[in-house]
Motif scaffolding. Structure first.
Motif, PDB file in Angstrom:
ATOM      1  N   LYS A  95       0.830  -1.212   0.000  1.00 62.40           N
ATOM      2  CA  LYS A  95       0.000   0.000   0.000  1.00 62.40           C
ATOM      3  C   LYS A  95       0.862   1.258   0.000  1.00 62.40           C
ATOM      4  O   LYS A  95       0.553   2.240  -0.669  1.00 62.40           O
ATOM      5  CB  LYS A  95      -0.918  -0.006   1.227  1.00 62.40           C
ATOM      6  N   TYR A  96       1.961   1.209   0.767  1.00 63.50           N
ATOM      7  CA  TYR A  96       2.846   2.368   0.836  1.00 63.50           C
ATOM      8  C   TYR A  96       3.479   2.653  -0.525  1.00 63.50           C
ATOM      9  O   TYR A  96       3.454   3.797  -1.011  1.00 63.50           O
ATOM     10  CB  TYR A  96       3.932   2.137   1.887  1.00 63.50           C
ATOM     11  N   LEU A  97       4.051   1.640  -1.158  1.00 62.61           N
ATOM     12  CA  LEU A  97       4.719   1.843  -2.445  1.00 62.61           C
ATOM     13  C   LEU A  97       3.748   2.313  -3.522  1.00 62.61           C
ATOM     14  O   LEU A  97       4.107   3.124  -4.384  1.00 62.61           O
ATOM     15  CB  LEU A  97       5.420   0.553  -2.872  1.00 62.61           C
ATOM     16  N   GLN A 101       3.768   6.368  -5.838  1.00 64.40           N
ATOM     17  CA  GLN A 101       4.165   6.172  -7.236  1.00 64.40           C
ATOM     18  C   GLN A 101       3.902   7.379  -8.124  1.00 64.40           C
ATOM     19  O   GLN A 101       4.610   7.596  -9.105  1.00 64.40           O
ATOM     20  CB  GLN A 101       3.430   4.965  -7.824  1.00 64.40           C
ATOM     21  N   SER A 102       2.911   8.177  -7.790  1.00 63.49           N
ATOM     22  CA  SER A 102       2.525   9.281  -8.668  1.00 63.49           C
ATOM     23  C   SER A 102       3.664  10.273  -8.843  1.00 63.49           C
ATOM     24  O   SER A 102       4.397  10.588  -7.902  1.00 63.49           O
ATOM     25  CB  SER A 102       1.302  10.002  -8.081  1.00 63.49           C
ATOM     26  N   PHE A 108      10.209  12.451  -0.903  1.00 67.71           N
ATOM     27  CA  PHE A 108      11.059  12.361   0.284  1.00 67.71           C
ATOM     28  C   PHE A 108      11.060  10.949   0.863  1.00 67.71           C
ATOM     29  O   PHE A 108      11.914  10.614   1.677  1.00 67.71           O
ATOM     30  CB  PHE A 108      10.586  13.338   1.362  1.00 67.71           C
ATOM     31  N   GLY A 109      10.104  10.124   0.443  1.00 64.62           N
ATOM     32  CA  GLY A 109      10.042   8.754   0.933  1.00 64.62           C
ATOM     33  C   GLY A 109      10.699   7.750   0.008  1.00 64.62           C
ATOM     34  O   GLY A 109      10.744   6.554   0.320  1.00 64.62           O
ATOM     35  N   ILE A 419       0.641  12.668   2.720  1.00 64.55           N
ATOM     36  CA  ILE A 419       0.381  12.146   1.375  1.00 64.55           C
ATOM     37  C   ILE A 419      -0.798  12.866   0.740  1.00 64.55           C
ATOM     38  O   ILE A 419      -0.882  12.985  -0.486  1.00 64.55           O
ATOM     39  CB  ILE A 419       0.169  10.609   1.409  1.00 64.55           C
ATOM     40  N   THR A 420      -1.692  13.399   1.565  1.00 66.72           N
ATOM     41  CA  THR A 420      -2.814  14.191   1.031  1.00 66.72           C
ATOM     42  C   THR A 420      -2.325  15.526   0.481  1.00 66.72           C
ATOM     43  O   THR A 420      -3.032  16.182  -0.290  1.00 66.72           O
ATOM     44  CB  THR A 420      -3.880  14.448   2.108  1.00 66.72           C
TER      45      THR A 420
END
Length: 471
Positions: A95-97, A101-102, A108-109, A419-420
């Motif tokens: 879910k994190y990866l 991706q966008s 930064f991650g 992320i938002t």
């Protein structure tokens, strides 16, 4: 040993034995030259080496000063050795990866350096030339164990580090993670015990979950990075089959373990006949003049499988890795033919030409300098704005910062909020499966400073301070 190395070692001993306290000003370059009898250039090289090791720091127009002791730079160990019989991390990592991706996400991650620093023009020209030659696509000569010319070049690079190597010891893989996974699969069976660092690259946790392995974890040592005493206790009380360690520019924290401790680890591995999978994908991203030694250098029993990759120095598009597999070479090739088969033939052929030329070393030198500069600027900016509520752990290699948030701030919650705003960070649950110590984040600071980067950092700072004020 070079004169600058002799001087650096002498000054390092004075620093470590407490002869100088933190923030004491060192003699100027000219004064040190008069004291030591060495040239100005020798003194300057020694000071730069000590600065790269994080032992001293410089102030513009003011000179060099003693840095805080390393103990103040390492997260304190708050968790004892622990058994993790059931690992469930793949879903979180997936879910994190997907979430970062966008192309609109400020990365930064990301686990990769800024792509603008990678893929040098000369390499792209070589790829273009190879692409016009039909022989470059011949997969038969690039099947496991991989392109012979490339394996010979990698073997030569080992030899330059004092590690006796033959091309037949090397297996070319589809990236560093492929090398690590194949090595673990070759050495273990479901139910085996493996030993990981407590906070480590999530790929190790994913591999353990996929293969049904039982995981013991070691806490980080607050001074040395690696807890040798805890390591000795574990291998005496558990039937450890394999260790998977990252000891140079460790991901995510960033520390590099000393040669003395590496030697002692190798000695214990030999005594107990335990294998080590060494994750060394950041081996070329050191600062200063001296490349840290790998565990393979200290291996006298062929117990270390050393894994590395070109992807962190040349970019994700050149995802070609390798494992120094030794006697396990054939077994790894069998596993490879049942999974990834082989790395891209065209890329392998292009790497032969590029890595064997002077262009690769020139690129590495430039990359290290730019990463060091960028990391220093990120560190200074974040300490200036978050130094009152967060601890910033910055070590002289690589491009990651490890940030300790206030205890009540959950890093996963911070990641979800950012992320938002199209900002990615890497929260500590990706690297540590325990319920405690989840108030850390990893930050990629490889990017050249620009208004977008500063705005992203300002947003990160704002969110942290806002969560801090809610306590």
């Amino acid at each position: 040993m070079y004169k600058s190395e002799q001087l650096a070692q002498h000054l390092k001993r004075l620093i470590e034995n407490g002869s100088w306290s933190a923030h004491t000003k060192l003699p100027s370059l000219r004064e040190q030259a008069e004291i030591s009898g060495f040239s100005l250039m020798t003194v300057m090289n020694a000071y730069q080496d000590l600065e790269a090791q994080g032992l001293i720091y410089s102030k513009e127009k003011s000179g060099y000063f003693i840095a805080e002791h390393l103990k103040a730079q390492m997260p304190h160990s708050t968790t004892i050795v622990s058994l993790n019989p059931k690992i469930e991390i793949n879903s979180l990592v997936f879910k994190y990866l997907k979430s970062i991706q966008s192309k609109d996400i400020l990365p930064f991650g990301s686990a990769f350096p800024d792509h603008h620093l990678l893929t040098p023009t000369k390499l792209l020209q070589m790829v273009s030339q190879k692409a016009r030659d039909q022989k470059s696509y011949d997969q038969t000569t690039n099947l496991p164990p991989g392109n012979l010319a490339l394996r010979k070049i990698i073997a030569q690079r080992y030899a330059m580090q004092g590690i006796s190597t033959d091309a037949d010891d090397i297996v070319i893989t589809s990236g560093g993670l492929d090398a690590l996974n194949l090595s673990l699969q070759a050495l273990t069976q479901p139910g085996d015990y493996i030993l990981l660092q407590q906070t480590t690259f999530y790929g190790a946790w994913q591999a353990a979950e996929r293969l049904g392995l039982k995981v013991i974890t070691l806490p980080e040592h607050p001074t040395f990075g690696f807890d040798l005493q805890a390591f000795e206790q574990v291998i005496q009380h558990y039937p450890i089959k394999v260790c998977w360690f990252m000891l140079n520019a460790q991901n995510p924290i960033g520390f590099t373990v000393s040669d003395d401790i590496k030697y002692k680890i190798a000695k214990r591995l030999h005594e107990h006949q335990i294998h080590l999978i060494e994750d060394d994908v950041y081996e070329e991203l050191f600062y200063g003049m001296n490349k840290p030694l790998s565990m393979k250098y200290f291996d006298r029993s062929n117990l270390v499988l050393h894994c590395s990759s070109f992807s962190k120095t040349l970019g994700a598009g050149f995802r070609v890795g390798w494992v120094y597999a030794g006697k396990y070479s054939e077994k790894i090739q069998h596993l490879q033919l049942m999974s990834t088969i082989s790395a891209n033939a065209l890329i392998q052929n292009a790497l032969v030409e590029f890595v064997s030329s002077h262009h690769y070393e020139k690129h590495l030198r430039q990359l290290r300098r730019r990463l060091e500069k960028n990391k220093k600027r990120f560190t200074q900016y974040l300490k200036q704005h978050l130094g009152q509520c967060c601890e910033i752990y910055s070590f002289p290699s690589g491009y990651f910062l490890w940030i300790r948030l206030p205890l009540h701030i959950d890093s996963l919650e911070l990641y979800q909020q950012l992320i938002t705003q199209n900002i990615g960070i890497a929260p500590s649950p990706l690297f540590n499966v325990s319920d405690s110590n989840q108030h850390y984040i990893r930050l990629n600071c490889s990017f050249e400073w620009n208004p977008s980067i500063q705005t992203g950092l300002d947003t990160l700072i704002h969110y942290i301070l806002n969560l801090q004020s809610q306590s």
